[in-house]
Each structure stands twice: as structure tokens, then as C-alpha cells.
Enzyme design. Structure first.
Site, PDB file in Angstrom:
ATOM      1  N   GLU A 123       0.832  -1.208   0.000  1.00 45.60           N
ATOM      2  CA  GLU A 123       0.000   0.000   0.000  1.00 45.60           C
ATOM      3  C   GLU A 123       0.864   1.254   0.000  1.00 45.60           C
ATOM      4  O   GLU A 123       0.541   2.247  -0.655  1.00 45.60           O
ATOM      5  CB  GLU A 123      -0.953   0.002   1.195  1.00 45.60           C
ATOM      6  CG  GLU A 123      -2.038  -1.074   1.134  1.00 45.60           C
ATOM      7  CD  GLU A 123      -1.540  -2.469   1.468  1.00 45.60           C
ATOM      8  OE1 GLU A 123      -0.433  -2.597   2.047  1.00 45.60           O
ATOM      9  OE2 GLU A 123      -2.252  -3.440   1.159  1.00 45.60           O
ATOM     10  N   HIS A 170     -11.877  -5.665   8.445  1.00 48.78           N
ATOM     11  CA  HIS A 170     -12.594  -5.520   7.180  1.00 48.78           C
ATOM     12  C   HIS A 170     -13.847  -4.672   7.416  1.00 48.78           C
ATOM     13  O   HIS A 170     -14.860  -4.856   6.757  1.00 48.78           O
ATOM     14  CB  HIS A 170     -12.996  -6.880   6.596  1.00 48.78           C
ATOM     15  CG  HIS A 170     -11.831  -7.734   6.188  1.00 48.78           C
ATOM     16  ND1 HIS A 170     -11.162  -8.535   7.073  1.00 48.78           N
ATOM     17  CD2 HIS A 170     -11.211  -7.902   4.995  1.00 48.78           C
ATOM     18  CE1 HIS A 170     -10.185  -9.162   6.440  1.00 48.78           C
ATOM     19  NE2 HIS A 170     -10.191  -8.793   5.175  1.00 48.78           N
TER      20      HIS A 170
HETATM   21  C1  LIG Z   1      -1.922  -4.874   4.352  1.00 52.28           C
HETATM   22  C2  LIG Z   1      -2.891  -5.753   3.640  1.00 52.28           C
HETATM   23  N1  LIG Z   1      -3.204  -5.491   2.360  1.00 52.28           N
HETATM   24  C3  LIG Z   1      -4.115  -6.250   1.713  1.00 52.28           C
HETATM   25  C4  LIG Z   1      -4.712  -7.302   2.335  1.00 52.28           C
HETATM   26  C5  LIG Z   1      -5.771  -8.135   1.615  1.00 52.28           C
HETATM   27  N2  LIG Z   1      -5.245  -9.471   1.331  1.00 52.28           N
HETATM   28  C6  LIG Z   1      -5.492 -10.512   2.143  1.00 52.28           C
HETATM   29  S1  LIG Z   1      -4.695 -11.904   1.670  1.00 52.28           S
HETATM   30  C7  LIG Z   1      -4.018 -11.136   0.322  1.00 52.28           C
HETATM   31  C8  LIG Z   1      -3.098 -11.892  -0.569  1.00 52.28           C
HETATM   32  C9  LIG Z   1      -1.987 -12.542   0.184  1.00 52.28           C
HETATM   33  O1  LIG Z   1      -1.147 -13.224  -0.692  1.00 52.28           O
HETATM   34  P1  LIG Z   1       0.129 -13.996  -0.161  1.00 52.28           P
HETATM   35  O2  LIG Z   1       0.920 -13.136   0.762  1.00 52.28           O
HETATM   36  O3  LIG Z   1       0.856 -14.554  -1.329  1.00 52.28           O
HETATM   37  O4  LIG Z   1      -0.475 -15.147   0.761  1.00 52.28           O
HETATM   38  P2  LIG Z   1      -1.359 -16.426   0.318  1.00 52.28           P
HETATM   39  O5  LIG Z   1      -2.782 -16.032   0.542  1.00 52.28           O
HETATM   40  O6  LIG Z   1      -1.049 -16.750  -1.093  1.00 52.28           O
HETATM   41  O7  LIG Z   1      -0.906 -17.487   1.273  1.00 52.28           O
HETATM   42  C10 LIG Z   1      -4.427  -9.807   0.260  1.00 52.28           C
HETATM   43  C11 LIG Z   1      -4.058  -8.850  -0.786  1.00 52.28           C
HETATM   44  C12 LIG Z   1      -4.354  -7.546   3.674  1.00 52.28           C
HETATM   45  N3  LIG Z   1      -4.888  -8.566   4.372  1.00 52.28           N
HETATM   46  N4  LIG Z   1      -3.442  -6.765   4.309  1.00 52.28           N
END
Ligand SMILES: Cc1ncc(C[n+]2csc(CCOP(=O)(O)OP(=O)(O)O)c2C)c(N)n1
Ligand SMILES: [Mg+2]
Lengths: 408, 274
Positions: free
Chosen positions: A141, A211
Site C-alpha cells: 500500500e 474488514h
Molecule cells: C496490508 C494488507 N493489504 C491487503 C490485504 C488483503 N489481502 C489478504 S490476503 C491477500 C493476498 C496474500 O497473498 P500472499 O501473501 O501470497 O499469501 P497467500 O494467501 O497466497 O498465502 C491480500 C491482498 C491484507 N490482508 N493486508
């Protein structure tokens, strides 16, 4: 195992609070409420034969006739224009399409934006306008906003999406120390006029701590920013286009619960609704009620109940629309007329934006006030999953709060 | 785990967080926070404190390849290296962050290549091989604790499921890709094959286990669902160590409302405060 809670014993029991209950709640009037269901929910149960919730709101311009009769749209020359039925998500998509079409320097970006975004607001934009203009960013972000600042400083139009308002805080430094202050610190040589940051906010029924937040007050404390919260599809389209066109960085907070639940006949044209201009949704003479975003619909229902239960009373409802800089004049004029003010928002009450409104109005309307200004807001706890119904300034709380202020 | 998912009165998080936000002091597992990557630098601080305790313990922090794009990740690695913290950064590289493929997440050689840049010993491991993951983690712990240094592990895998229950991944990746990975290379499948080859597991035992585990899960599910929610005062506790007067007043406001509207608020779902 349940952990014992140290402060527990000090809370009074239900019996003990009976006294307080008599003092704070209206002793005679009683809402006929049965089962709690979110007002954003289409299945919300009717309250004493009255359909509650967004879907039944009289403020939604969901028919051509309502569009033709709307005074703001008439003033803007839009009342006769062709419309299309859209929910708020589609209206935002429509606004972004217009912005991308008319300004080749405009780009749209953020996490998962290319496939349409997790709320589907940017659907098809990448296919239509190409990956150079509508694209995914890495998951950062602070990176997204910092990048947007650079794009805007270069004179382009940066429309950034932060996936949830709860996740805007890694970008807080970029927003508060950079975007908001660039014009000032450079003596007007640089600005980020073309920066708009969109982000879904507020309660949704199951969002819990991260959320559900409504962070508008953090940003309202930052000179140089504008903060906008729309309440419906038409409002979202007109205010988003205005925010994009505005020559200041704008935080555009979209109550996510309205993405699908609010539907209107949205003018197809490219149009802007004025920033920093509140809207009187319902004129009234006895009390002024100020809200914004999805809270408007809870207030609408509460007002209907109050007016039904207290014949002769009429409430004036104002949608603030822009939080910063806010439309002091409209609220002052209203309170000078009614003598009473209730402010309601989901964010925690302490240092919420309601505090700013209350302070300014008590200053401007002191001699006209007939009761203390009443804030009906979220409580001062993190947003709690299973306790959401108690946390929110819901229908019952707004109803009781308005009556209390009226009977003061 | 079921209790947490149903936010009932037995859940450690007292019903406040969304499902799967587990945590357990007893198991030394920090309660999960939804904001990504925020806990990576925190793990470094934990590790620093553990180093000072000198008990041979280290911290381990799990995160995705998407989270590794956050500033917090970079801050954490640099802090850990410079402050010589016994911490293991365990990155599950499953190829996706919601819809964003890793090809759009980074251009370098995965997450592992970043470890070197920060002066951190790094292991890349086949994340679908449970024994390789075990060996790598064990080795990392030994190294971290003996040398008071961080270790980065990048476990390569593939996310066969949707991101969450509200995600439909067919919107951004071919289902064929998912099927292939599920069939060809999947940690559960591989462990089963290994165990069958070792003659310590069979199809019959598998079927039996699946059946009995399913029953147990459903039982736990039903029990957790039936259980009452925490008391309503739980909403106001743990904001501070002790409840300040304004929170007590707000709780009284809630009590007054629900004693007027008990059916509306469905207070019977909650444990009694009395
Ligand atoms: C600071 C923040 N930005 C956005 C999100 C929304 N979000 C939740 S999970 C996710 C993707 C996470 O991907 P990754 O780190 O590769 O983990 P995976 O789910 O693949 O294990 C996002 C964008 C969040 N939880 N926190
Ligand atoms: Mg991932």
C-alpha cells in the site's frame, strides 16, 4: 476455557442498569423490533409493517420518475438524461470508464485490480484500456500511494485502489506527510492534483476488526486532503468523477455494503456532483440529523419510526457527502432552524468526525440550540466480529437517541 | 479451532476476530492479525527478546510471497540481520496473492534471492515435500539459535484452493492448471505415496481415516456451533488492561438497550453477564 476478565465484576448488572435505562431510553415509546438483521441485508425483517434497509430506501433514485423529479439532478441538467440501472459497484466502474476514456493520462491501479478487483469495481477495465493503464501492483500500500503521488506529480491522473480501508495504514505516511503536504512545502511548485485513492470501508456484517473500519477521521485531521464518502450509485459516480477532476488529493471511501445492496437509475452521462456540498435528503423542522455513507439508511429508518411514534415531529436529514472540507453552512442553517442536532457515524465516537461537527455547530449555533448535540456512533472498541450488532449505531440506538434529543 | 471459527465463548480470541485468526499463548503462537506482513518485524523483536533470554529458542514467522512485497517485510529482514536476531522467515511461495500471479509480484529470483541482499542465510525448499520442509526448518532453527542470526526459507508450492470462500479463482487462472497441480504435485498426495511405499499406510487405512476424521470434524463443528457466544461485556474488555470509565458507560448503554430490546438483539445467543 474462558479467561476471566478482570474488569468484568465492575460492570453493573441488568437490574442495576434499570435506573440508567429509565434515564437514557424513552420510557413510553418502544420500537417493535423482533430479530436483528443488518439493514444492508435484503432479507431484513419489516419493523411494524415498515420495510427497512437499503433496498427499500426512499432516497434511492431507482425509477425514471424519481430521476425526473430530483432537484439536484435537475439543477445539473441531468433529470431528463438517459439512465441505466446500476448498483454502486457498477456505477464506480462506469465512472472509472468515463475517466479513462476522456483522459489518456489517467491510470487505474492497485492490488488485484486487473482481474476486476476483489469487489469487482474495476471489472473489464484492463481489457478495455490495456494493461498499461489498468494494472495490478505488487502487494504494498505504501508503494501504491507513493507511486500514485509520483504519477500525479508528473501531471498525470492516478486513480489508486487500496483493497480495504483497513489496509490503508501502511500508506498513512505517504498520504499524510507526502500527498497532503506537497503543494504547501514546494511553495505551490508541485502538487498531486490528479491523485484519487479509492477504498472500500465500513461494516458489512462479518468483517470484524480488519474488514470493517471507517477511518475517515484520521484523514480529516490532515490539512491538504479531501475526504469523500458516497451513499449510493449516483452519488458514487458523480462524486468519484468530481474527486478525480478535483485538483487536490482525495480519499474516496466506499461503504462496501452498498456495492450491491444499493441500486439506482444512474445517468449515463459524464457528470460531477459538487464536493464539499452536503445534501438535505429530507427537510424537517424539529431536529437536524447528520450522517454519511451507509449510515444514512439506518438514520432514514430511525427517522421514519420517530415521526410515526411522535406525531407532529419532523426531522431534517443531511448527508454530509464530503467529510473534508465539510459543508458547515448547510448544517448551520439547518440547526439554526431546528435547534437540535444528532450526528451519527459508524466510526468510534471518541475523536470521530462527529466531534468536529459538534464543536463547530455549538460554536456557530450556541444561542439557537435547545438540547445538547447528540452523537450516536460506534463504541470505543476495535470493531468486534460477533458483537457487531451491539457495536454499530443501529436502528434501535438511533431511534432512542433521536427521541432523547427531541425530549430533552 | 472450531471454537474460534464459530466465535463461541470457548474461543481464545473471544469471538472478536474473523474465522481462522487463531492464536494460543500455550502453544507460543501469536494471534493472527489480518493486515499482511505486520507481524514479520514483530517476529524480529520476539527473536531479539528470546536471544536475551538465552534459552536456545528462536522465533518463526510464516507469510506468503505477496506479503513479502510489503515494506514491513524488508524492514524486518534488515532489522533481523543488523540486530543479529534468531528468527526464521518462512515464506510460502504458492504462486498467487489472491488473483495476482507471482510473475506480477516480483521480477527477481523469488523471495529467496532477497535474503542474500540483506546478508541473511537462505534456503529454498520444495514446499510440497513435507520431509524437506521439516529438514530445512530444523536446520534453520539450529543455525539461528547457534549463531544468533536470521534465516530465510522459501518453500515453493502451488495454491490449489481459491484464495478464500469469497473468491472464485476461475476468474483469473485456468482450472486445468489447478487440476494438474492437484494431481501431479501436492503435499498430501506425496506424503501418502511415501507412506504407502514405506508400507506404513494403505488405501484401506486412508479410507478409514478419512471417514473417522470427517466424523470428528463434523462433531466438533456441531458442538462449536451450538455453544453460546461470549458474554456481551466481552466486547468492551481487553481494549485496555482495565476498563476506563467511558467504556463502562458505553457498556451500560448497551445493557440498557438490550434490556429494552432483548429479542431484537438476539441476546439468547450470548452467554449471560450475570
Ligand atoms: C496490508 C494488507 N493489504 C491487503 C490485504 C488483503 N489481502 C489478504 S490476503 C491477500 C493476498 C496474500 O497473498 P500472499 O501473501 O501470497 O499469501 P497467500 O494467501 O497466497 O498465502 C491480500 C491482498 C491484507 N490482508 N493486508
Ligand atoms: Mg501467495
Amino acid at each position: 476455557m474462558i479467561r476471566s476478565i478482570s474488569s468484568f465484576g465492575r460492570y453493573p448488572s441488568f437490574q442495576q442498569t434499570n435506573k440508567i435505562y429509565k434515564k437514557t431510553l424513552s420510557p413510553f415509546l418502544r420500537l417493535q423490533l423482533t430479530n436483528y438483521s443488518s439493514l444492508y441485508d435484503h432479507t431484513a425483517e419489516p419493523v411494524k409493517n415498515l420495510n427497512v434497509g437499503v433496498a427499500h430506501s426512499s432516497f434511492l433514485l431507482n425509477s425514471i420518475a424519481k430521476i425526473r423529479n430530483d432537484s439536484e439532478l435537475s439543477q445539473l441538467g441531468l433529470a431528463q438524461a438517459p439512465t441505466k440501472k446500476m448498483n454502486m459497484c457498477q456505477a464506480i466502474n462506469d465512472a472509472l470508464t468515463i475517466a479513462l476514456n476522456k483522459d489518456n493520462k489517467a491510470i487505474v491501479f492497485g492490488e488485484d485490480v486487473a482481474f476486476g478487483g476483489v469487489f469487482r469495481c474495476t471489472v473489464n477495465l484492463s481489457q478495455t484500456f490495456g494493461e498499461e493503464r489498468v494494472f495490478n501492483t505488487p502487494l504494498t500500500e505504501q508503494g501504491i500511494v507513493g507511486f500514485g503521488i509520483g504519477v500525479a506529480a508528473q501531471g498525470h491522473t492516478a486513480i489508486a485502489e487500496i483493497q480495504f480501508a483497513d489496509y490503508i495504514f501502511p500508506a498513512f505516511d505517504q498520504i499524510v506527510n507526502e500527498a497532503a503536504k506537497i503543494r504547501y512545502r514546494s511553495g505551490g511548485e508541485y502538487d498531486v492534483a490528479g491523485l484519487t485513492i479509492r477504498s472500500p470501508c465500513s461494516a458489512v456484517g462479518h468483517g470484524a476488526l480488519y474488514h470493517s473500519q471507517s477511518p475517515e477521521a484520521y484523514f480529516s485531521h490532515t490539512p491538504g486532503l479531501k475526504v469523500v464518502v458516497p451513499r449510493s450509485p449516483i452519488q458514487a459516480k458523480g462524486l468519484l468523477l468530481a474527486s478525480i477532476a478535483d485538483r487536490n488529493p482525495v480519499i474516496f471511501l466506499e461503504p462496501k455494503t452498498l456495492y450491491r445492496s444499493s441500486v439506482e437509475q444512474v445517468p449515463e452521462a459524464d457528470f460531477s456532483l459538487p464536493l464539499s456540498k452536503a445534501q438535505i435528503l429530507k427537510p424537517g423542522t424539529d431536529i437536524t440529523i447528520v450522517g454519511y455513507g451507509s449510515q444514512i439508511y439506518t438514520l432514514e429508518n430511525a427517522i421514519t419510526m420517530v415521526e410515526r411514534d411522535m406525531p407532529g415531529i419532523s426531522c431534517e436529514l443531511i448527508d454530509l457527502r464530503t467529510i473534508l472540507p465539510w459543508d458547515v453552512e448547510t448544517v448551520v442553517n439547518s440547526v439554526n432552524k431546528t435547534g437540535r442536532l444528532v450526528i451519527s457515524h459508524e466510526a468510534p465516537i471518541t475523536s470521530g468526525f462527529g466531534a468536529e461537527i459538534a464543536s463547530e455547530i455549538s460554536n456557530r449555533c450556541f444561542t439557537k440550540l435547545e438540547s445538547p448535540i447528540n452523537r450516536i456512533c460506534g463504541f470505543d472498541t476495535p470493531f468486534p466480529l460477533i458483537f457487531e450488532r451491539f457495536y454499530l449505531p443501529d436502528l434501535a440506538r438511533c431511534y432512542e437517541g433521536i427521541i432523547k434529543t427531541l425530549k430533552y | 479451532m472450531m471454537d474460534q471459527s464459530f466465535s463461541n465463548k470457548n474461543s481464545h480470541g473471544k469471538g472478536r476476530q474473523m474465522p481462522i485468526h487463531y492464536g494460543s499463548k500455550k502453544l507460543n503462537m501469536a494471534t493472527i492479525s489480518s493486515p499482511l506482513a505486520t507481524q514479520i518485524p514483530q517476529a524480529v523483536g520476539n527473536a531479539y527478546a528470546l536471544k536475551r533470554e538465552a534459552n536456545g529458542n528462536c522465533a518463526i514467522c510464516y507469510f506468503g510471497e505477496g506479503a513479502a512485497s510489503e515494506g514491513d517485510f524488508h524492514a524486518a529482514l534488515n532489522m533481523a540481520a543488523t540486530l543479529k536476531c534468531p528468527v526464521i522467515f518462512y515464506c510460502r511461495n504458492n504462486g498467487y496473492a489472491i488473483s495476482t500471479p507471482s510473475a506480477e509480484q516480483y521480477k527477481g529470483d523469488g523471495i529467496a534471492s532477497r535474503g542474500e541482499g540483506y546478508g541473511i542465510k537462505t534456503i529454498r525448499v520444495d514446499g510440497n515435500d513435507i520431509w524437506a520442509v521439516y529438514a530445512a526448518t530444523k536446520k534453520a532453527k539450529k543455525f539461528a539459535v547457534e549463531n544468533n542470526q536470521p534465516v530465510l526459507i522459501e518453500a515453493m508450492t502451488y495454491r490449489v484452493s481459491h484464495h478464500s470462500t469469497s473468491d472464485d479463482s476461475s476468474a483469473y487462472r485456468p482450472s486445468k492448471e489447478v487440476e494438474d497441480w492437484t494431481k501431479r504435485d501436492n503435499p498430501i498426495l506425496r506424503l501418502r505415496k511415501y507412506m504407502e511405499n514405506q508400507k506404513i499406510w494403505s488405501m484401506e487405512e486412508e479410507a478409514e481415516a478419512l471417514k473417522s476424521i470427517k466424523t470428528r470434524v463434523l462433531e466438533a463443528f456441531a458442538a462449536a456451533e451450538k455453544m453460546k457466544k461470549p458474554t456481551i461485556s466481552t466486547m468492551f474488555s481487553d481494549v485496555y488492561d482495565n476498563s476506563p470509565p467511558h467504556l463502562q458507560a458505553q457498556f451500560e448503554e448497551v445493557q440498557a438497550l438490550i434490556s429494552k430490546y432483548p429479542d431484537y438483539y438476539k441476546v439468547n445467543d450470548f452467554s449471560s453477564d450475570l
